[in-house]
Design a protein around this motif. Structure first.
Motif, short mmCIF file in Angstrom:
data_model
loop_
_atom_site.label_atom_id
_atom_site.label_comp_id
_atom_site.label_asym_id
_atom_site.label_seq_id
_atom_site.Cartn_x
_atom_site.Cartn_y
_atom_site.Cartn_z
N VAL A 1 -1.41 -5.66 19.61
CA VAL A 1 -1.33 -4.33 18.99
C VAL A 1 -0.17 -4.27 18.01
CG1 VAL A 1 -0.90 -1.89 19.41
CG2 VAL A 1 -2.48 -3.14 20.88
N ALA A 2 1.00 -4.81 18.42
CA ALA A 2 2.17 -4.78 17.56
C ALA A 2 1.93 -5.59 16.28
CB ALA A 2 3.39 -5.33 18.30
N LEU A 3 1.36 -6.79 16.43
CA LEU A 3 1.08 -7.62 15.27
C LEU A 3 0.04 -6.95 14.37
CD1 LEU A 3 1.43 -10.25 13.71
CD2 LEU A 3 -0.27 -11.31 15.22
N GLY A 4 -0.95 -6.32 15.01
CA GLY A 4 -1.97 -5.62 14.25
C GLY A 4 -1.37 -4.49 13.42
N CYS A 5 -0.43 -3.75 14.01
CA CYS A 5 0.23 -2.66 13.27
C CYS A 5 1.01 -3.20 12.08
CB CYS A 5 1.15 -1.88 14.20
SG CYS A 5 0.30 -0.85 15.41
N VAL A 6 1.69 -4.34 12.29
CA VAL A 6 2.45 -4.95 11.21
C VAL A 6 1.52 -5.34 10.06
CG1 VAL A 6 3.82 -6.96 10.55
CG2 VAL A 6 4.34 -5.75 12.66
N LEU A 7 0.40 -6.00 10.39
CA LEU A 7 -0.54 -6.43 9.36
C LEU A 7 -1.19 -5.24 8.66
CD1 LEU A 7 -2.29 -9.43 11.14
CD2 LEU A 7 -0.74 -9.55 9.19
N PHE A 8 -1.59 -4.25 9.45
CA PHE A 8 -2.27 -3.08 8.90
C PHE A 8 -1.35 -2.29 7.96
CE2 PHE A 8 -3.65 1.40 9.22
CZ PHE A 8 -4.96 1.27 8.78
N LEU A 9 -0.19 -1.91 8.48
CA LEU A 9 0.75 -1.12 7.67
C LEU A 9 1.34 -1.95 6.53
CD1 LEU A 9 2.56 0.82 10.53
CD2 LEU A 9 0.73 1.64 9.03
N GLY A 10 1.62 -3.22 6.85
CA GLY A 10 2.16 -4.10 5.81
C GLY A 10 1.18 -4.32 4.67
N GLY A 11 -0.12 -4.43 5.01
CA GLY A 11 -1.14 -4.59 3.98
C GLY A 11 -1.20 -3.40 3.05
N PHE A 12 -1.15 -2.19 3.65
CA PHE A 12 -1.17 -0.99 2.82
C PHE A 12 0.09 -0.89 1.96
CE2 PHE A 12 -4.60 0.74 5.52
CZ PHE A 12 -5.41 1.27 4.51
N ALA A 13 1.25 -1.23 2.54
CA ALA A 13 2.50 -1.17 1.79
C ALA A 13 2.49 -2.18 0.64
CB ALA A 13 3.68 -1.44 2.72
N TRP A 14 2.00 -3.38 0.92
CA TRP A 14 1.90 -4.42 -0.11
C TRP A 14 0.99 -3.96 -1.24
CZ3 TRP A 14 -0.58 -9.90 0.99
CH2 TRP A 14 -0.36 -10.72 -0.13
N GLY A 15 -0.15 -3.38 -0.86
CA GLY A 15 -1.09 -2.89 -1.87
C GLY A 15 -0.49 -1.79 -2.72
N ALA A 16 0.28 -0.89 -2.09
CA ALA A 16 0.89 0.22 -2.84
C ALA A 16 1.92 -0.28 -3.84
CB ALA A 16 1.53 1.20 -1.87
N VAL A 17 2.60 -1.38 -3.51
CA VAL A 17 3.60 -1.94 -4.42
C VAL A 17 2.94 -2.68 -5.58
CG1 VAL A 17 5.42 -3.68 -4.61
CG2 VAL A 17 5.40 -2.12 -2.66
N VAL A 18 1.85 -3.40 -5.29
CA VAL A 18 1.24 -4.28 -6.29
C VAL A 18 0.21 -3.57 -7.16
CG1 VAL A 18 -0.14 -6.38 -6.59
CG2 VAL A 18 1.67 -6.32 -4.88
N TYR A 19 -0.51 -2.60 -6.58
CA TYR A 19 -1.64 -2.00 -7.28
C TYR A 19 -1.45 -0.51 -7.57
CZ TYR A 19 -4.37 -6.22 -6.61
OH TYR A 19 -4.81 -7.51 -6.67
N LYS A 20 -2.13 -0.07 -8.63
CA LYS A 20 -2.20 1.34 -8.98
C LYS A 20 -3.67 1.74 -9.03
CE LYS A 20 1.84 2.03 -12.00
NZ LYS A 20 2.22 2.44 -13.37
N PRO A 21 -4.02 2.92 -8.51
CA PRO A 21 -5.40 3.40 -8.64
C PRO A 21 -5.57 4.22 -9.92
CG PRO A 21 -4.19 4.81 -7.13
CD PRO A 21 -3.21 3.76 -7.60
N TYR A 22 -6.71 4.06 -10.55
CA TYR A 22 -7.03 4.86 -11.73
C TYR A 22 -8.48 5.33 -11.64
CZ TYR A 22 -2.85 3.12 -14.16
OH TYR A 22 -1.57 2.83 -14.52
N THR A 23 -8.73 6.50 -12.14
CA THR A 23 -10.10 6.98 -12.31
C THR A 23 -10.44 6.88 -13.79
OG1 THR A 23 -9.93 8.52 -10.46
CG2 THR A 23 -11.69 8.92 -12.05
N VAL A 24 -11.50 6.14 -14.11
CA VAL A 24 -11.88 5.90 -15.50
C VAL A 24 -12.70 7.09 -16.01
CG1 VAL A 24 -13.13 4.34 -17.05
CG2 VAL A 24 -11.87 3.42 -15.09
#
Length: 247
Positions: free
Chosen positions: A23-46
C-alpha cells in the motif's frame, strides 16, 4: 497445536507487513506519477479544428514542457506569437531554420527538395490545398502548418509579415504528446520527416501512466489482503474444529 498457532500468527504478521509495504509503495507510485506528470506536462483544450483529424476542436491534449530549441520537424507544438493574436495555438512544425519549404510537387509538401509523406492529413486532402511559395526559413525560426490545410490560419496566413510567416523557437511553450480526451492516446510519429534529420523522442507519458497504474494495483492488492487473510483464517479454523466424519 501451539507450534502451528505460532506459525500461523507469524505468517499473518508477515502478510500484514507485506500488505502495508504494498500500500505504501502504491501510494508513492500513484502520487509520484501524478506529481511527475504535473511538472512535465500541461493540459490544453484545442479551440479550433485546424489540426483535424490529429486533434479535433474541443479535444484536451497533454503537452510536454520543452525548450523551443528542442523542437524538430513534424512536432505538434503549442506556442504564442503576438502577431498571431498572442493566444495559445497548436500547429505542426514542417520546417526549421535553414530549411527551404514549398508546396507542391506531385501534390506533396517539399522541404529541402524532398517530398514529404503526410499520412496525418484528412482523408482525400492533398498538401496542395495550401499553396506555399518556395522560401527559406530564417535561422532560429519555425514554419508551421495545420493538418487541416484548407481551413488553418497558419504560417501561410502571415507570409507578408517579417520572417515570412515563421515564428521564433522561443515562442514555443510545449510539445503535444497525446490527446487525453477523448482518449485517442499518443500522437503518431511523423515518419515522413525522418530523411531530413532526427525526430523528437516521445516524452515520459507512458512511464508516468505505468507508475500510476502500478500504484493503483499495489494499493488495491495490499488493501484487499487483510479481508482475504481473515476470511481464509476463519475457514481454516472451522475446518480444524469440525473434522470430516465427526458428529
Amino acid at each position: 497445536m501451539s507450534g502451528t498457532g505460532r506459525t500461523g500468527k507469524g505468517r499473518g504478521r508477515l502478510g500484514s507487513v507485506l500488505s502495508n509495504i504494498a500500500v505504501a509503495l502504491g501510494c508513492v507510485l500513484f502520487l509520484g506519477g501524478f506529481a511527475w506528470g504535473a511538472v512535465v506536462y500541461k493540459p490544453y483544450t484545442v479551440p479550433t479544428s485546424s489540426m483535424t483529424p490529429t486533434i479535433d476542436a474541443g479535444d484536451r491534449v497533454l503537452a510536454q514542457r520543452v525548450d523551443g530549441d528542442d523542437v524538430e520537424r513534424g512536432d505538434v507544438v503549442v506556442f504564442r506569437q503576438e502577431s498571431w493574436g498572442n493566444a495559445p495555438m497548436v500547429k505542426r512544425v514542417v520546417a526549421v531554420g535553414g530549411d527551404t519549404v514549398g508546396c507542391c510537387t506531385d501534390g506533396k509538401l517539399t522541404v529541402n527538395g524532398k517530398k514529404i509523406d503526410e499520412p496525418y492529413l484528412p482523408a482525400g486532402q492533398a498538401a496542395e490545398s495550401k499553396k506555399i511559395p518556395t522560401l527559406t526559413v530564417p535561422k532560429g525560426r519555425l514554419f508551421l502548418l495545420g493538418d487541416e490545410r484548407s481551413g488553418s490560419l497558419d504560417s501561410t496566413a502571415h507570409l507578408t509579415e517579417a520572417g515570412s510567416g515563421t515564428v521564433p523557437r522561443s515562442a514555443v511553450d510545449s510539445r503535444v504528446d497525446a490527446v487525453a480526451w477523448p482518449m485517442n492516446g499518443m500522437l503518431t510519429r511523423p515518419t515522413g520527416f525522418e530523411t531530413l534529420g532526427p525526430l523528437s523522442s516521445p516524452g515520459p507519458l507512458r512511464l508516468i501512466l505505468a507508475a500510476i497504474v502500478a500504484g493503483v494495483v499495489l494499493i488495491l492488492g495490499g488493501a484487499a489482503y487483510g479481508p482475504l487473510a481473515k476470511r481464509l483464517g476463519r475457514s481454516r479454523t472451522v475446518s480444524r474444529r469440525e473434522p470430516a466424519g465427526v458428529h
